[in-house]
Design an enzyme around this catalytic site. Structure first.
Site, mmCIF file in Angstrom:
data_model
loop_
_atom_site.group_PDB
_atom_site.id
_atom_site.type_symbol
_atom_site.label_atom_id
_atom_site.label_comp_id
_atom_site.label_asym_id
_atom_site.label_seq_id
_atom_site.Cartn_x
_atom_site.Cartn_y
_atom_site.Cartn_z
ATOM 1 C CB SER A 91 2.152 3.038 -6.105
ATOM 2 O OG SER A 91 3.122 2.436 -5.256
ATOM 3 C CE1 TYR A 141 0.845 7.499 -3.048
ATOM 4 C CE2 TYR A 141 1.651 5.245 -2.896
ATOM 5 C CZ TYR A 141 1.637 6.471 -3.529
ATOM 6 O OH TYR A 141 2.411 6.674 -4.652
#
Length: 249
Positions: A134, A148
């Protein structure tokens, strides 16, 4: 020319929207696709149900693929999980931290550990591993889900190390730094928070979501021999977000 003719490709996390799009793109490029997910699904020429955080299931899946089809050429690790309990480290439970890291980082570790040996043993040896990360791994964010983001940063470092470690073996390892891709789940995040999308769009240079076609095309390129001199890197698929200081009004 099709990019992946006669290549055997494993798509992990195949039941998700992006996983399905990548599997479909691989198939259109001539690949034989094995779709793997913990949920029941119909993605790929051959479907497998496996928990990708369970080492014994991951190892058995790869062994079975190679026993059946005689080779392995591409691994796409599409694993990812965002948890509503994942916020600031100051407010995140240890259980949430562990759950998020297992889903986003440990699963990719296990896939690389048990899948890459088959790439090395395929004749001729070599192949491509693409790991889902990401853009949050490349920036600091006051509002990020921190477990995350940390897990995806771990994916990037694991990718970098493996890519360098395996560079002379002809196995390439790269990551994709996903930005906002148009999926129902991504839209739902913003729909739950009225006005949130408008606030975010201010910081997106292109001012839009990426498409599934753009995402799957990038991953197909990294899977193919056309990207043969690319390894140990994280490719931004984020419309310029991680490079932007200001954007057009």
């Amino acid at each position: 020319m099709s990019l992946l003719v006669d290549k055997v490709c494993v798509v992990n996390g195949a039941a998700s929207t992006i996983g399905r799009a990548v599997a479909d793109r691989f198939a259109r490029e001539g690949a034989f696709v094995i779709g793997v997910d913990k949920d029941d699904h119909t993605v790929g020429n051959h479907t497998v149900r496996a928990d990708l955080t369970d080492e014994s299931q991951v190892q058995a899946m790869y062994d079975d693929v190679v026993d059946r089809y005689g080779r392995l050429d591409v691994i796409y690790n599409n694993m990812g999980l965002m948890d509503r309990g994942d916020q600031s480290v100051l407010d995140t439970s240890l259980q949430t931290w562990r759950t998020v890291h297992d889903a986003n980082l440990t699963s990719i570790f296990l896939s690389c550990k048990h899948g890459i040996p088959h790439l090395l043993n395929t004749e001729p040896s070599g192949g491509s591993v693409i790991n889902s990360a990401s853009f949050l791994a490349a920036v600091g964010s006051a509002t990020a889900p921190m477990a995350y983001a940390a897990a995806k940063a771990g994916v990037v470092q694991l990718t970098r190390d493996l890519g360098v470690h395996l560079a002379r073996s002809k196995v390439r390892v790269n990551a994709v730094l996903f930005g906002p891709i148009e999926t129902p789940d991504q839209r739902a995040v913003f729909d739950r928070n009225p006005g949130a999308l408008e606030k975010r769009l201010v910081h997106w240079p292109m001012g839009r979501f990426g498409t599934l076609e753009e995402a799957s095309g990038t991953i197909a390129f990294l899977a193919s021999d056309d990207s043969g001199f690319i390894t140990a890197t994280a490719v931004p698929l984020d419309g310029g977000i991680t490079e932007a200081f200001t954007v057009p009004e």
